[in-house]
Design a protein around this motif. Structure first.
Motif, PDB file in Angstrom:
ATOM      1  N   ALA A 222     -40.493  84.742  34.211  1.00  0.00           N
ATOM      2  CA  ALA A 222     -40.028  83.431  33.762  1.00  0.00           C
ATOM      3  C   ALA A 222     -39.971  82.443  34.925  1.00  0.00           C
ATOM      4  N   THR A 223     -39.500  82.905  36.074  1.00  0.00           N
ATOM      5  CA  THR A 223     -39.421  82.031  37.248  1.00  0.00           C
ATOM      6  C   THR A 223     -40.806  81.628  37.712  1.00  0.00           C
ATOM      7  N   ARG A 224     -41.718  82.582  37.740  1.00  0.00           N
ATOM      8  CA  ARG A 224     -43.079  82.294  38.193  1.00  0.00           C
ATOM      9  C   ARG A 224     -43.747  81.228  37.310  1.00  0.00           C
ATOM     10  N   ILE A 225     -43.617  81.382  36.005  1.00  0.00           N
ATOM     11  CA  ILE A 225     -44.220  80.423  35.073  1.00  0.00           C
ATOM     12  C   ILE A 225     -43.539  79.061  35.194  1.00  0.00           C
ATOM     13  N   ALA A 226     -42.205  79.067  35.277  1.00  0.00           N
ATOM     14  CA  ALA A 226     -41.451  77.811  35.354  1.00  0.00           C
ATOM     15  C   ALA A 226     -41.764  77.040  36.625  1.00  0.00           C
ATOM     16  N   MET A 227     -41.878  77.734  37.754  1.00  0.00           N
ATOM     17  CA  MET A 227     -42.133  77.057  39.016  1.00  0.00           C
ATOM     18  C   MET A 227     -43.519  76.434  39.054  1.00  0.00           C
ATOM     19  N   GLU A 228     -44.461  77.038  38.349  1.00  0.00           N
ATOM     20  CA  GLU A 228     -45.804  76.454  38.276  1.00  0.00           C
ATOM     21  C   GLU A 228     -45.791  75.157  37.468  1.00  0.00           C
ATOM     22  N   LYS A 229     -44.980  75.122  36.423  1.00  0.00           N
ATOM     23  CA  LYS A 229     -44.908  73.935  35.565  1.00  0.00           C
ATOM     24  C   LYS A 229     -43.942  72.879  36.104  1.00  0.00           C
ATOM     25  N   TYR A 230     -42.849  73.356  36.714  1.00  0.00           N
ATOM     26  CA  TYR A 230     -41.793  72.446  37.158  1.00  0.00           C
ATOM     27  C   TYR A 230     -41.448  72.750  38.626  1.00  0.00           C
ATOM     28  N   PRO A 231     -42.277  72.322  39.554  1.00  0.00           N
ATOM     29  CA  PRO A 231     -42.091  72.665  40.973  1.00  0.00           C
ATOM     30  C   PRO A 231     -40.792  72.175  41.586  1.00  0.00           C
ATOM     31  N   ASP A 232     -40.137  71.183  40.976  1.00  0.00           N
ATOM     32  CA  ASP A 232     -38.869  70.682  41.505  1.00  0.00           C
ATOM     33  C   ASP A 232     -37.664  71.487  41.020  1.00  0.00           C
ATOM     34  N   LEU A 233     -37.895  72.407  40.096  1.00  0.00           N
ATOM     35  CA  LEU A 233     -36.815  73.241  39.580  1.00  0.00           C
ATOM     36  C   LEU A 233     -36.269  74.137  40.691  1.00  0.00           C
ATOM     37  N   LYS A 234     -34.945  74.288  40.726  1.00  0.00           N
ATOM     38  CA  LYS A 234     -34.304  75.164  41.711  1.00  0.00           C
ATOM     39  C   LYS A 234     -33.717  76.364  40.975  1.00  0.00           C
ATOM     40  N   VAL A 235     -34.183  77.543  41.352  1.00  0.00           N
ATOM     41  CA  VAL A 235     -33.745  78.771  40.683  1.00  0.00           C
ATOM     42  C   VAL A 235     -32.871  79.595  41.621  1.00  0.00           C
ATOM     43  N   ILE A 236     -31.697  79.970  41.128  1.00  0.00           N
ATOM     44  CA  ILE A 236     -30.796  80.866  41.852  1.00  0.00           C
ATOM     45  C   ILE A 236     -30.738  82.185  41.085  1.00  0.00           C
ATOM     46  N   VAL A 237     -31.055  83.270  41.760  1.00  0.00           N
ATOM     47  CA  VAL A 237     -31.058  84.590  41.127  1.00  0.00           C
ATOM     48  C   VAL A 237     -29.627  85.096  40.962  1.00  0.00           C
ATOM     49  N   LEU A 238     -29.332  85.612  39.786  1.00  0.00           N
ATOM     50  CA  LEU A 238     -28.068  86.290  39.523  1.00  0.00           C
ATOM     51  C   LEU A 238     -28.353  87.787  39.602  1.00  0.00           C
ATOM     52  N   SER A 239     -27.892  88.409  40.667  1.00  0.00           N
ATOM     53  CA  SER A 239     -28.301  89.783  40.953  1.00  0.00           C
ATOM     54  C   SER A 239     -27.147  90.773  40.849  1.00  0.00           C
ATOM     55  N   MET A 240     -27.522  92.021  40.639  1.00  0.00           N
ATOM     56  CA  MET A 240     -26.562  93.115  40.665  1.00  0.00           C
ATOM     57  C   MET A 240     -26.937  94.062  41.800  1.00  0.00           C
ATOM     58  N   HIS A 241     -25.968  94.835  42.247  1.00  0.00           N
ATOM     59  CA  HIS A 241     -26.264  95.846  43.262  1.00  0.00           C
ATOM     60  C   HIS A 241     -27.338  96.785  42.725  1.00  0.00           C
ATOM     61  N   GLY A 242     -28.307  97.121  43.575  1.00  0.00           N
ATOM     62  CA  GLY A 242     -29.360  98.043  43.178  1.00  0.00           C
ATOM     63  C   GLY A 242     -30.639  97.367  42.725  1.00  0.00           C
ATOM     64  N   GLU A 243     -30.651  96.024  42.691  1.00  0.00           N
ATOM     65  CA  GLU A 243     -31.845  95.310  42.245  1.00  0.00           C
ATOM     66  C   GLU A 243     -32.657  94.750  43.416  1.00  0.00           C
ATOM     67  N   GLU A 244     -32.367  95.246  44.630  1.00  0.00           N
ATOM     68  CA  GLU A 244     -33.022  94.711  45.827  1.00  0.00           C
ATOM     69  C   GLU A 244     -34.538  94.868  45.794  1.00  0.00           C
ATOM     70  N   GLU A 245     -35.030  95.850  45.033  1.00  0.00           N
ATOM     71  CA  GLU A 245     -36.470  96.086  44.972  1.00  0.00           C
ATOM     72  C   GLU A 245     -37.226  94.907  44.372  1.00  0.00           C
ATOM     73  N   TYR A 246     -36.514  94.041  43.642  1.00  0.00           N
ATOM     74  CA  TYR A 246     -37.166  92.902  42.998  1.00  0.00           C
ATOM     75  C   TYR A 246     -37.143  91.631  43.839  1.00  0.00           C
ATOM     76  N   TYR A 247     -36.438  91.642  44.949  1.00  0.00           N
ATOM     77  CA  TYR A 247     -36.208  90.400  45.677  1.00  0.00           C
ATOM     78  C   TYR A 247     -37.488  89.776  46.236  1.00  0.00           C
ATOM     79  N   ASP A 248     -38.366  90.602  46.759  1.00  0.00           N
ATOM     80  CA  ASP A 248     -39.616  90.057  47.295  1.00  0.00           C
ATOM     81  C   ASP A 248     -40.421  89.365  46.201  1.00  0.00           C
TER      82      ASP A 248
END
Length: 214
Positions: A67-93
């Protein structure tokens, strides 16, 4: 200060409600909607002007990465803050590559939520301190080898200031160098480290212990 329109994207209604309550007490922040997955978020983005998206990672139908990837392509000025849980570090990159501006643990308090929002509004990046400590402790993260990347003393100074959230103009003023020189150092840092943006540089500095996390 200009009003900032926020949308909360998370598949847990109770969490969305709690977050919405916290945001209601922050000046110049207006929650204009909620979405339970990435698909709903993208549909809402087509009809609403959104300044900030607070984005969960794991959701049904469409996750936060796609969702972030698609949104950033359409709306480059959008600012996305990730809401993360412990153990999800594998997705950060992957989220960094998608263009997110901040990472916030779901158990963060109101003060840190405000700090994250204020940082991205100002054009800076934000990482939860607790999250950065977690990243350092995660053995499964690939360790970058600093001996293969040689940074000059000035490049290290610029990198540390980037990690502190300084803009190019602020770095130039702090180091008594020109804005163009800062641009060159930043470009060199991106090239040498293989990073794509300032947020990735912060992650690089943390992984390689170039900045200290208390």
């Amino acid at each position: 200060m200009e009003e900032n329109k926020v949308i909360i994207v998370d598949d847990h209604k109770m969490f969305r409600s709690g977050l919405r309550f916290l945001l209601s007490n922050i000046p110049n922040i207006t929650v204009i909607g909620e979405a339970s997955n990435g698909k709903e978020f993208l549909e809402m983005a087509e009809n609403e002007t959104i300044d900030i998206a607070l984005m969960d990672i794991n959701m049904p139908e469409m996750n936060g990465i796609e969702a972030t990837r698609i949104a950033m392509e359409k709306y480059p000025d959008l600012k996305v803050i990730v809401l993360s849980m412990h153990g999800e570090e594998e997705y950060y990159d992957q989220m960094l590559d998608a263009g997110v501006k901040g990472f916030l643990l779901k158990n963060s308090d109101a003060d840190e939520l405000i700090a994250a929002i204020e940082a991205v509004i100002a054009g800076k990046s934000y990482f939860s301190q607790e999250l950065l400590v977690d990243i350092l402790d995660q053995k499964r993260l690939q360790k970058l080898r600093t001996d293969t990347v040689k940074l000059s003393t000035r490049e290290l100074e610029v990198l540390k200031l980037i990690c502190d959230g300084f803009s190019n103009a602020e770095i130039a003023e702090h180091l008594f160098i020109s804005h163009r020189t800062v641009d060159r150092h930043r470009a060199n840092l991106l090239s040498k480290t293989g990073c794509k943006n300032s947020t990735s540089l912060v992650m690089y500095a943390v992984k390689n212990k170039i900045i200290e996390i208390e």
